[in-house]
Design a protein around this motif. Structure first.
Motif, PDB file in Angstrom:
ATOM      1  N   ASP A 106       0.972  10.835  -2.962  1.00 15.62           N
ATOM      2  CA  ASP A 106      -0.342  10.800  -2.032  1.00 15.62           C
ATOM      3  C   ASP A 106      -1.071   9.825  -2.290  1.00 15.62           C
ATOM      4  O   ASP A 106      -1.559   8.948  -1.692  1.00 15.62           O
ATOM      5  CB  ASP A 106      -0.973  12.061  -1.957  1.00 15.62           C
ATOM      6  N   ASP A 110      -2.472   6.093  -0.751  1.00 16.06           N
ATOM      7  CA  ASP A 110      -3.681   5.890  -0.418  1.00 16.06           C
ATOM      8  C   ASP A 110      -4.094   4.556  -0.903  1.00 16.06           C
ATOM      9  O   ASP A 110      -4.460   3.562  -0.610  1.00 16.06           O
ATOM     10  CB  ASP A 110      -4.562   6.909  -0.684  1.00 16.06           C
ATOM     11  N   CYS A 113      -2.176   1.609   0.446  1.00 20.66           N
ATOM     12  CA  CYS A 113      -2.842   1.100   1.834  1.00 20.66           C
ATOM     13  C   CYS A 113      -4.256   0.767   1.839  1.00 20.66           C
ATOM     14  O   CYS A 113      -4.579  -0.459   2.380  1.00 20.66           O
ATOM     15  CB  CYS A 113      -3.048   2.672   2.551  1.00 20.66           C
ATOM     16  N   VAL A 114      -5.153   1.008   0.805  1.00 21.60           N
ATOM     17  CA  VAL A 114      -6.529   0.369   0.457  1.00 21.60           C
ATOM     18  C   VAL A 114      -6.096  -1.065   0.151  1.00 21.60           C
ATOM     19  O   VAL A 114      -6.751  -1.985   0.448  1.00 21.60           O
ATOM     20  CB  VAL A 114      -7.256   1.199  -0.561  1.00 21.60           C
ATOM     21  N   ILE A 118      -4.399  -1.536   5.249  1.00 21.40           N
ATOM     22  CA  ILE A 118      -3.817  -0.823   6.530  1.00 21.40           C
ATOM     23  C   ILE A 118      -3.665   0.840   6.207  1.00 21.40           C
ATOM     24  O   ILE A 118      -4.009   1.189   5.090  1.00 21.40           O
ATOM     25  CB  ILE A 118      -2.247  -1.313   6.774  1.00 21.40           C
ATOM     26  N   GLN A 119      -3.206   1.405   7.123  1.00 22.28           N
ATOM     27  CA  GLN A 119      -2.829   2.839   7.120  1.00 22.28           C
ATOM     28  C   GLN A 119      -1.579   3.059   7.065  1.00 22.28           C
ATOM     29  O   GLN A 119      -0.783   2.336   7.326  1.00 22.28           O
ATOM     30  CB  GLN A 119      -3.537   3.572   8.399  1.00 22.28           C
ATOM     31  N   PRO A 120      -1.121   4.272   6.703  1.00 21.33           N
ATOM     32  CA  PRO A 120       0.431   4.581   6.847  1.00 21.33           C
ATOM     33  C   PRO A 120       1.054   4.450   8.144  1.00 21.33           C
ATOM     34  O   PRO A 120       0.295   4.966   9.021  1.00 21.33           O
ATOM     35  CB  PRO A 120       0.447   6.072   6.411  1.00 21.33           C
ATOM     36  N   GLN A 122       1.304   1.622   9.569  1.00 18.93           N
ATOM     37  CA  GLN A 122       0.644   0.291   9.921  1.00 18.93           C
ATOM     38  C   GLN A 122       1.342  -0.934   9.224  1.00 18.93           C
ATOM     39  O   GLN A 122       1.990  -0.837   7.987  1.00 18.93           O
ATOM     40  CB  GLN A 122      -0.605   0.049   9.872  1.00 18.93           C
ATOM     41  N   THR A 124       0.558  -5.152   7.800  1.00 19.52           N
ATOM     42  CA  THR A 124      -0.301  -6.166   7.508  1.00 19.52           C
ATOM     43  C   THR A 124      -0.172  -6.986   8.801  1.00 19.52           C
ATOM     44  O   THR A 124       0.669  -7.534   9.203  1.00 19.52           O
ATOM     45  CB  THR A 124      -0.379  -6.733   6.142  1.00 19.52           C
ATOM     46  N   SER A 130       4.600  -3.002   5.235  1.00 21.88           N
ATOM     47  CA  SER A 130       4.103  -1.868   6.080  1.00 21.88           C
ATOM     48  C   SER A 130       4.402  -0.714   5.165  1.00 21.88           C
ATOM     49  O   SER A 130       5.110  -0.716   4.065  1.00 21.88           O
ATOM     50  CB  SER A 130       5.260  -1.626   7.115  1.00 21.88           C
TER      51      SER A 130
END
Length: 178
Positions: A106, A110, A113-114, A118-120, A122, A124, A130
């Motif tokens: 987890d 995170d 993604c930071v 992007i977020q999970p 998504q 770029t 992705s």
């Protein structure tokens, strides 16, 4: 039945080479059981179409295998290995089940993604990366881990994630054996 429309457009290109490969796959299954070839056919078609399967492309697979479209839709929506929208060239699929979670997957999701902005789920803006959390990838002894294309990356740390991202940007990461 009303279907949800997407803004994603995909060029469907069943090249002679792809059709030859699909027909070769069919020889591994009983002639009257074409549905048995659905999973490998979907893999081949997805690989040949920028790693995703639009509804129209799924319908083309159904036509090729002489199936009802719903028979293909059911499979594509069930398995996380089939993408229903465009994804990045490098798809970081993090295992998100017990062993990997206990070892910090987890936090690594995170962190990644930071780092990528992007977020999970998504991609770029440049279409390069992705990130997705997926179910068990079957490498519990190597947790936390992720898959990129055909390859596993194991015992992950933030430093290893940084290196993997840099290697992807430099074109050093292999996605498929083909």
């Amino acid at each position: 039945m009303e279907t949800k429309s997407t803004n994603y457009k995909q060029t469907i290109n069943f090249t002679p080479e792809l059709i030859t490969r699909l027909n070769e796959l069919l020889t591994h299954y009983p002639a009257d059981k074409k549905k048995s070839a659905l999973l490998p056919v979907l893999h081949e078609v997805q690989d040949a179409h920028d790693n995703w399967l639009s509804v129209e492309l799924q319908e083309k697979v159904a036509e090729f295998l002489e199936l009802k479209p719903i028979e293909v839709f059911e499979v594509v929506t069930f398995y996380t290995m089939y993408n229903q929208k465009p994804v990045g060239k490098y798809m970081f699929e993090f295992c998100s089940t017990s062993c990997c979670m206990l070892r910090g997957s987890d936090d690594l999701i995170d962190y990644t993604c930071v780092k990528l902005g992007i977020q999970p789920g998504q991609t770029t803006p440049d279409g390069m990366f992705s990130v997705a959390a997926v179910q068990c990838l079957g490498a519990c002894g190597y947790a936390p881990m992720m898959q990129i294309g055909d390859y596993y990356h194991e015992h992950l740390t933030p430093q290893k994630i940084d290196q993997i991202i840099e290697d992807c940007k430099a074109g050093k990461i292999i996605i498929h054996d083909k």
